[in-house]
Design a protein around this motif. Structure first.
Motif, PDB file in Angstrom:
ATOM      1  N   VAL A  63     116.427 -83.190  14.806  1.00 45.58           N
ATOM      2  CA  VAL A  63     116.258 -81.738  14.759  1.00 45.58           C
ATOM      3  C   VAL A  63     117.594 -81.111  15.129  1.00 45.58           C
ATOM      4  O   VAL A  63     118.230 -81.505  16.107  1.00 45.58           O
ATOM      5  N   VAL A  65     119.642 -77.770  16.278  1.00 48.72           N
ATOM      6  CA  VAL A  65     119.421 -76.483  16.939  1.00 48.72           C
ATOM      7  C   VAL A  65     120.751 -75.750  16.977  1.00 48.72           C
ATOM      8  O   VAL A  65     121.738 -76.276  17.501  1.00 48.72           O
ATOM      9  N   GLU A  67     122.370 -72.311  18.387  1.00 48.06           N
ATOM     10  CA  GLU A  67     122.110 -71.186  19.278  1.00 48.06           C
ATOM     11  C   GLU A  67     123.211 -70.157  19.110  1.00 48.06           C
ATOM     12  O   GLU A  67     124.397 -70.506  19.099  1.00 48.06           O
ATOM     13  N   LEU A  79     116.324 -73.400  14.280  1.00 47.74           N
ATOM     14  CA  LEU A  79     115.830 -74.773  14.340  1.00 47.74           C
ATOM     15  C   LEU A  79     115.761 -75.304  12.913  1.00 47.74           C
ATOM     16  O   LEU A  79     115.177 -74.662  12.034  1.00 47.74           O
ATOM     17  N   ILE A  80     116.352 -76.469  12.695  1.00 46.90           N
ATOM     18  CA  ILE A  80     116.403 -77.052  11.354  1.00 46.90           C
ATOM     19  C   ILE A  80     115.895 -78.476  11.427  1.00 46.90           C
ATOM     20  O   ILE A  80     116.257 -79.230  12.340  1.00 46.90           O
ATOM     21  N   LYS A  81     115.063 -78.825  10.450  1.00 47.75           N
ATOM     22  CA  LYS A  81     114.610 -80.218  10.375  1.00 47.75           C
ATOM     23  C   LYS A  81     114.361 -80.566   8.931  1.00 47.75           C
ATOM     24  O   LYS A  81     113.870 -79.758   8.145  1.00 47.75           O
ATOM     25  N   THR A  88     113.791 -77.420   6.416  1.00 48.57           N
ATOM     26  CA  THR A  88     113.133 -76.204   6.894  1.00 48.57           C
ATOM     27  C   THR A  88     113.929 -75.633   8.049  1.00 48.57           C
ATOM     28  O   THR A  88     114.336 -76.370   8.944  1.00 48.57           O
ATOM     29  N   ILE A  90     113.869 -72.442  10.968  1.00 50.60           N
ATOM     30  CA  ILE A  90     113.080 -71.391  11.626  1.00 50.60           C
ATOM     31  C   ILE A  90     114.008 -70.648  12.579  1.00 50.60           C
ATOM     32  O   ILE A  90     114.687 -71.259  13.413  1.00 50.60           O
ATOM     33  N   LYS A  92     114.263 -68.126  15.659  1.00 49.56           N
ATOM     34  CA  LYS A  92     113.441 -67.650  16.758  1.00 49.56           C
ATOM     35  C   LYS A  92     114.284 -66.805  17.691  1.00 49.56           C
ATOM     36  O   LYS A  92     115.488 -67.062  17.875  1.00 49.56           O
TER      37      LYS A  92
ATOM     38  N   PRO B 127     119.769 -74.472  29.981  1.00 51.06           N
ATOM     39  CA  PRO B 127     118.458 -75.065  29.681  1.00 51.06           C
ATOM     40  C   PRO B 127     118.460 -75.693  28.290  1.00 51.06           C
ATOM     41  O   PRO B 127     119.058 -75.177  27.353  1.00 51.06           O
ATOM     42  N   VAL B 129     116.613 -77.348  24.801  1.00 51.00           N
ATOM     43  CA  VAL B 129     115.670 -76.771  23.843  1.00 51.00           C
ATOM     44  C   VAL B 129     114.236 -77.062  24.310  1.00 51.00           C
ATOM     45  O   VAL B 129     113.921 -78.199  24.661  1.00 51.00           O
ATOM     46  N   ASP B 133     109.350 -75.826  20.951  1.00 55.05           N
ATOM     47  CA  ASP B 133     110.130 -75.489  19.749  1.00 55.05           C
ATOM     48  C   ASP B 133     110.320 -76.719  18.872  1.00 55.05           C
ATOM     49  O   ASP B 133     110.253 -76.637  17.640  1.00 55.05           O
ATOM     50  N   LEU B 134     110.551 -77.849  19.502  1.00 53.18           N
ATOM     51  CA  LEU B 134     110.733 -79.081  18.729  1.00 53.18           C
ATOM     52  C   LEU B 134     109.433 -79.455  18.022  1.00 53.18           C
ATOM     53  O   LEU B 134     109.443 -79.876  16.852  1.00 53.18           O
ATOM     54  N   ILE B 137     108.927 -76.979  14.975  1.00 52.38           N
ATOM     55  CA  ILE B 137     109.736 -77.244  13.777  1.00 52.38           C
ATOM     56  C   ILE B 137     109.307 -78.538  13.096  1.00 52.38           C
ATOM     57  O   ILE B 137     109.289 -78.639  11.868  1.00 52.38           O
TER      58      ILE B 137
END
Lengths: 94, 166
Positions: A63, A65, A67, A79-81, A88, A90, A92, B127, B129, B133-134, B137
């Protein structure tokens, strides 16, 4: 035939703090997007997934991430996976 | 009645069916290696059609070609434009200054990544993730992959058409 995909994207957008969704295939083609998820993100998302897959990790795809903290914008997390041949992303609000 | 010319002792310089191609020792004999004692009349024991003759012909042909090109080629490196060491160093410095002035613009500046500064602990103690959230996704990616199974190419007409139809 894209009805199911669009419904899924709408469901994700209803999740708390989700401001955008974008889906792309491994060639960078945008399959669907909504909210803050611009179709221009499709290419970079696919590229990031391709690079992340080169990491020596377990069998499961990692995954990613991203930021972002800006003075003029709110803090957001992308967030990418990758799952099979679909990436995909998302967005947030933190 | 005929007579055998070989029995008459006549020197036959022209090759015939019995002429040795390799020479008496089995190797090609160069032209000028004839034994002066046995050949008082400059007799060349090497037959005309031998390998040594062909090699010498090739060599002379190559030499002729090289001589011709040497006469036709204009060598610009040997012109009278030699510079001394001082002039050479001056030019080196001049070129380096010009290159530095051209490459010092903002176009050539690369953006550096943000660094953690002198306090990496601030970055490390941020902090991580959140697990939710994991999970989010991962589940969403799986659901979208399944939704992609509905994407199909429906065959409504022939995709390959023949050009000639009679």
């Amino acid at each position: 035939m894209e009805t199911t995909l669009q419904e899924k994207i709408k469901e994700v957008m209803q999740q708390p703090n989700v401001s955008g969704v974008v889906c792309a295939d491994m060639s960078g083609l945008c399959l669907g997007h909504k909210g803050d998820g611009s179709e221009k993100l499709a290419g970079p998302i696919a590229a990031m997934c391709e690079e992340a897959n080169k990491l020596p990790t377990s069998q499961e795809l990692p995954v990613i991430v991203v930021e972002a903290y800006g003075s003029n914008t709110e803090a957001k997390t992308l967030l990418i996976k990758q799952s099979d041949k679909v990436c995909t992303g998302i967005i947030k609000d933190v | 009645m005929g007579c055998c010319e070989s029995c008459m002792g006549k020197n036959d310089e022209e090759p015939n069916e019995r002429t040795s191609l390799l020479g008496p020792s089995g190797n090609a004999i160069p032209v000028n290696s004839a034994d002066p004692i046995s050949t008082p009349y400059d007799y060349d024991p090497t037959p005309v059609g031998s390998i040594a003759h062909s090699k010498l012909d090739e060599q002379s042909m190559f030499n002729g070609i090289i001589t011709q090109y040497n006469n036709e080629i204009i060598d610009i490196t040997s012109m009278d434009t030699k510079i001394d060491a001082v002039e050479y160093m001056n030019r080196v410095q001049l070129y380096n200054r010009k290159v530095a002035s051209l490459t010092s613009g903002s176009r050539y500046k690369q953006k550096h990544l943000h660094s953690s500064g002198n306090n990496p602990t601030n970055v490390l103690k941020c902090p991580s993730v959140p697990m939710e959230d994991l999970i989010l996704i991962t589940e969403v990616a799986d659901e979208i992959r399944k939704a992609m199974n509905d994407f199909k190419v429906e065959k409504q007409q022939e995709l390959v058409l023949s050009l000639a139809r009679r």
